[in-house]
Scaffold this motif. Sequence first.
Motif, PDB file in Angstrom:
ATOM      1  N   ALA A   1      37.918  35.209  43.467  1.00 57.17           N
ATOM      2  CA  ALA A   1      38.578  35.108  44.772  1.00 57.17           C
ATOM      3  C   ALA A   1      39.970  35.737  44.724  1.00 57.17           C
TER       4      ALA A   1
ATOM      5  N   VAL B   1      39.859  39.481  44.741  1.00 57.32           N
ATOM      6  CA  VAL B   1      39.530  40.079  46.037  1.00 57.32           C
ATOM      7  C   VAL B   1      40.673  39.922  47.038  1.00 57.32           C
ATOM      8  N   SER B   2      41.311  38.746  47.024  1.00 55.90           N
ATOM      9  CA  SER B   2      42.357  38.468  48.016  1.00 55.90           C
ATOM     10  C   SER B   2      43.493  37.694  47.368  1.00 55.90           C
TER      11      SER B   2
ATOM     12  N   ALA C   1      43.001  31.990  51.802  1.00 60.38           N
ATOM     13  CA  ALA C   1      41.644  32.491  51.557  1.00 60.38           C
ATOM     14  C   ALA C   1      41.105  31.955  50.236  1.00 60.38           C
ATOM     15  N   VAL C   2      41.955  31.921  49.208  1.00 63.03           N
ATOM     16  CA  VAL C   2      41.544  31.375  47.912  1.00 63.03           C
ATOM     17  C   VAL C   2      41.257  29.882  48.037  1.00 63.03           C
TER      18      VAL C   2
ATOM     19  N   VAL D   1      37.828  28.963  49.326  1.00 58.44           N
ATOM     20  CA  VAL D   1      36.721  28.919  48.362  1.00 58.44           C
ATOM     21  C   VAL D   1      36.575  27.504  47.799  1.00 58.44           C
TER      22      VAL D   1
ATOM     23  N   THR E   1      33.267  40.257  48.955  1.00 58.93           N
ATOM     24  CA  THR E   1      34.323  39.951  49.911  1.00 58.93           C
ATOM     25  C   THR E   1      34.647  38.465  49.804  1.00 58.93           C
ATOM     26  N   ILE E   2      35.784  38.068  50.356  1.00 62.11           N
ATOM     27  CA  ILE E   2      36.182  36.663  50.258  1.00 62.11           C
ATOM     28  C   ILE E   2      35.212  35.776  51.031  1.00 62.11           C
TER      29      ILE E   2
ATOM     30  N   ILE F   1      32.147  35.249  48.888  1.00 61.85           N
ATOM     31  CA  ILE F   1      32.476  34.311  47.807  1.00 61.85           C
ATOM     32  C   ILE F   1      32.484  32.886  48.335  1.00 61.85           C
ATOM     33  N   GLN F   2      33.012  32.692  49.527  1.00 55.87           N
ATOM     34  CA  GLN F   2      33.044  31.354  50.113  1.00 55.87           C
ATOM     35  C   GLN F   2      31.644  30.836  50.417  1.00 55.87           C
TER      36      GLN F   2
END
Length: 386
Positions: free
Chosen positions: A29, A32-33, A38-39, A42, A93-94, A97-98
């Motif tokens: 994560a 990517v970001s 955003a992290v 996840v 992408t984030i 991943i989520q």
Amino acid sequence: MLLDPRLRRSATVAGVAEGVVATALPLLAVNVSRDPLAVAGVIAAQHLPWILVALVWHLVARTDRRTVVGLVDTVRALAVGYLGVLALAGSETILKIQVVALVVGLGEALTGSVEEETGDARLSTRGMLGLALVGMPLGGFLYEIFIAVPFLMDVLFFALAGLFALFVRRPVAPPVPMAAPARTRLAPGTLPVAITALLASLARSSVLAILVLFALHDLGLGAPAWGLLLAGLAAATAAGGWVAPETGAALGLRSGFAVVAVLSGAALLTAAEVADPLRPWTAALALGVAWATATTGSVLLRALLPAAAGRPVAGPALRALHLVEWVGICVGALAGGWLARRFAVADVLRWSAGAWVVAAASVAGVRRRVVPVVAEDPSGKWLDAA
């Protein structure tokens, strides 16, 4: 209930797989970001299924445990394999991943519920040993090789765990006949315990959500050291659970929780102030103290529940407390990400320290009722200590 050894092997291998993905997902994560929110999303996505499973567990509770474990581990194998292929192609992408974090978390929630209801403590113990001793350190080292490797390797681990469960010869049914589902709500008198549990969950998860950013940026750790840090925190969590009964007996449940909550806040504040890439393990030790004391506090709060209710608490009333805690974890994770985006990552630890102090103060509102001796505590010392 005597369980087939294959089910225990399944729990061990699944624990290794969960440790690998717990280490690698936050690293991917961050790759990517760099947006903290955003992290944190996840982490929130990985814990959200616990809320869903707690609400609808009665729908799957009658299902053969072999089927539940085998199916969810197979699905998790497919999910992490998909993410591994994306990482190989450089197209992760984030959001993807989520979504994978959500699927992995759903498997954790379902298998965790199965382990809790089988009545065999060896399942959860083996899973935790696999996670902390093998999975988390291994995840960091595999990620260092190449970002896709831990996810592709996890396909094998989850697939093996699923096969072990599906190859159990005899059905693994619920330990007791399932009654009609009752309404999930807090027992009378336990609202102050739930409020304190919510505050503790907010404080703990806000740090967990941005922990990878703190480790990589403020402490200067690499992927292998990040995996070792997570393994150390898992060991600290186990240690906190082991000392909880002695803490409750020595200090009382309310006073004991207040003390360990303040200690957890002080440890987080210390970690924020001493964070230094040249001496990262000073802050890491402080984090270990924070994790251990937070776990001790969680155990003491669970023990306070029957004292506040005036009777043993189980079933829907206990699930209601679990729901409060899991909601707090998801909300706290997003709050931690937002605070880190607006201020700084280390400021989240300072905010969490203040939240722990508020939680320590809130436990004073818990009042003990006259209660019968709880079956899990024949000595009565836990209730007397409240």
